[in-house]
Design an enzyme around this catalytic site. Sequence first.
Site, PDB file in Angstrom:
ATOM      1  N   GLY A  82       0.557  -1.126  -0.404  1.00 55.84           N
ATOM      2  CA  GLY A  82      -0.313   0.302  -0.470  1.00 55.84           C
ATOM      3  C   GLY A  82       1.073   0.899  -0.058  1.00 55.84           C
ATOM      4  N   TRP A  84       2.663   2.742  -2.241  1.00 53.20           N
ATOM      5  CA  TRP A  84       2.619   4.040  -3.417  1.00 53.20           C
ATOM      6  C   TRP A  84       0.816   4.850  -3.176  1.00 53.20           C
ATOM      7  CZ3 TRP A  84       4.455   2.494  -9.111  1.00 53.20           C
ATOM      8  CH2 TRP A  84       5.762   2.539  -9.347  1.00 53.20           C
ATOM      9  N   ASP A 117      -6.847 -11.047  -9.893  1.00 50.98           N
ATOM     10  CA  ASP A 117      -5.313 -10.753 -10.351  1.00 50.98           C
ATOM     11  C   ASP A 117      -6.005 -10.434 -11.172  1.00 50.98           C
ATOM     12  OD1 ASP A 117      -3.616 -11.828 -12.819  1.00 50.98           O
ATOM     13  OD2 ASP A 117      -4.519 -13.448 -11.982  1.00 50.98           O
ATOM     14  N   ASP A 141       3.340  -1.022 -10.137  1.00 51.06           N
ATOM     15  CA  ASP A 141       4.262  -1.484  -9.958  1.00 51.06           C
ATOM     16  C   ASP A 141       4.841  -3.202  -9.881  1.00 51.06           C
ATOM     17  OD1 ASP A 141       6.714  -0.699  -8.642  1.00 51.06           O
ATOM     18  OD2 ASP A 141       6.200  -1.061  -6.395  1.00 51.06           O
ATOM     19  N   LYS A 181       6.667  -0.374 -13.858  1.00 48.81           N
ATOM     20  CA  LYS A 181       7.933  -1.293 -13.378  1.00 48.81           C
ATOM     21  C   LYS A 181       8.710  -1.682 -14.716  1.00 48.81           C
ATOM     22  CE  LYS A 181       8.216  -3.321  -9.368  1.00 48.81           C
ATOM     23  NZ  LYS A 181       9.384  -2.814  -8.650  1.00 48.81           N
TER      24      LYS A 181
HETATM   25  C1  SAM Z   1       6.786  -4.509  -5.629  1.00 43.13           C
HETATM   26  S1  SAM Z   1       4.443  -5.316  -5.169  1.00 43.13           S
HETATM   27  C2  SAM Z   1       3.861  -3.140  -5.214  1.00 43.13           C
HETATM   28  C3  SAM Z   1       4.500  -2.613  -3.976  1.00 43.13           C
HETATM   29  C4  SAM Z   1       3.861  -1.557  -3.274  1.00 43.13           C
HETATM   30  N1  SAM Z   1       3.455  -0.476  -4.467  1.00 43.13           N
HETATM   31  C5  SAM Z   1       3.990  -0.915  -2.748  1.00 43.13           C
HETATM   32  O1  SAM Z   1       4.467   0.842  -2.552  1.00 43.13           O
HETATM   33  O2  SAM Z   1       3.376  -0.944  -1.445  1.00 43.13           O
HETATM   34  C6  SAM Z   1       3.935  -6.238  -6.108  1.00 43.13           C
HETATM   35  C7  SAM Z   1       3.145  -6.198  -6.028  1.00 43.13           C
HETATM   36  O3  SAM Z   1       2.394  -7.086  -7.763  1.00 43.13           O
HETATM   37  C8  SAM Z   1       1.244  -8.057  -7.323  1.00 43.13           C
HETATM   38  N2  SAM Z   1       1.057  -8.759  -8.739  1.00 43.13           N
HETATM   39  C9  SAM Z   1       1.893  -9.034  -9.234  1.00 43.13           C
HETATM   40  N3  SAM Z   1       1.069 -10.015 -10.267  1.00 43.13           N
HETATM   41  C10 SAM Z   1      -0.458  -9.424  -9.998  1.00 43.13           C
HETATM   42  C11 SAM Z   1      -1.383  -9.210 -11.218  1.00 43.13           C
HETATM   43  N4  SAM Z   1      -1.755 -10.161 -11.970  1.00 43.13           N
HETATM   44  N5  SAM Z   1      -2.465  -9.049 -10.085  1.00 43.13           N
HETATM   45  C12 SAM Z   1      -2.714  -8.626  -8.945  1.00 43.13           C
HETATM   46  N6  SAM Z   1      -1.578  -8.299  -8.434  1.00 43.13           N
HETATM   47  C13 SAM Z   1      -0.416  -8.766  -9.192  1.00 43.13           C
HETATM   48  C14 SAM Z   1       1.923  -8.577  -6.177  1.00 43.13           C
HETATM   49  O4  SAM Z   1       1.541  -9.488  -5.549  1.00 43.13           O
HETATM   50  C15 SAM Z   1       2.995  -7.551  -5.202  1.00 43.13           C
HETATM   51  O5  SAM Z   1       2.223  -7.067  -4.334  1.00 43.13           O
END
Ligand code: SAM
Length: 235
Positions: A82, A84, A117, A141, A181
């Site tokens: 959370g 961002w 998802d 992200d 990203k």
């Molecule tokens: C680096 S973290 C994000 C951190 C966030 N921006 C923060 O500041 O707290 C990446 C997130 O992307 C999510 N993610 C990856 N593939 C996904 C998908 N297909 N659908 C939804 N979320 C996804 C992961 O579960 C993970 O929580």
Amino acid sequence: MSGRKGGSGGGRGGLHERVKTARRRTASSTRWLQRQLNDPYVRRAQAEGYRSRAAYKLLELDEKFGFLKKARAVVDLGITPGGWSQVVRKANPRAKVAGIDLLACEPIEGVAILEMDFMDDAAPDALLGALGAAPDLVISDMAANTVGHPQTDHLRTIGLAETAADFAVQTLQPGGTFVAKVFAGGADRELLTLLKTHFASVKHAKPPASRKGSPELYVVAQGFKGRAERDEKEE
Ligand SMILES: C[S@@+](CC[C@H](N)C(=O)[O-])C[C@H]1O[C@@H](n2cnc3c(N)ncnc32)[C@H](O)[C@@H]1O
């Protein structure tokens, strides 16, 4: 905390933390813990109430590109934990935010959170319904779980970024911004072509908070040209 001893010197102000290698801790988890304990962004996030060090990546991207102040309706893809969304709401407490993640995210005031998802066909409508408006900022992200094979990891993360870009192009208000990203080498040709077609400016950046050893990079596309104008030109 057991297995940790502080104040052995060598770090900033003598605060460098060393981690004892506990018998049941693997070498890589010891390295991860040591890096966390000595990371100034982790310390700052704890002191400033952000849930992740990733918060500073968005703050630094905003310092360079200035997209947060004018954002009123924001979609946060890969929201958990959370950081961002916290940054977005702090920059603009009246901004509406809708976020999505595979993983649960603790509530954040003013933020609608979907645990699903993003690649699910139902995700775009669910996000727009939760936001209640067309977004003027889409931030992603999302990172695929790495499998340790650099090409596979790259392709999976690019796949997420491409789907995020498609969503942005389908939903953004004219003038809107898309941040995502991508991995080393930047957005691949197909993604860059899509973004350059639809946005006035497309730049890559590696914010200082992004670890030097990490192949991660961000693409920032600003000045969405709008769908109607392009559709007319294509006719
Ligand atoms: C680096 S973290 C994000 C951190 C966030 N921006 C923060 O500041 O707290 C990446 C997130 O992307 C999510 N993610 C990856 N593939 C996904 C998908 N297909 N659908 C939804 N979320 C996804 C992961 O579960 C993970 O929580």
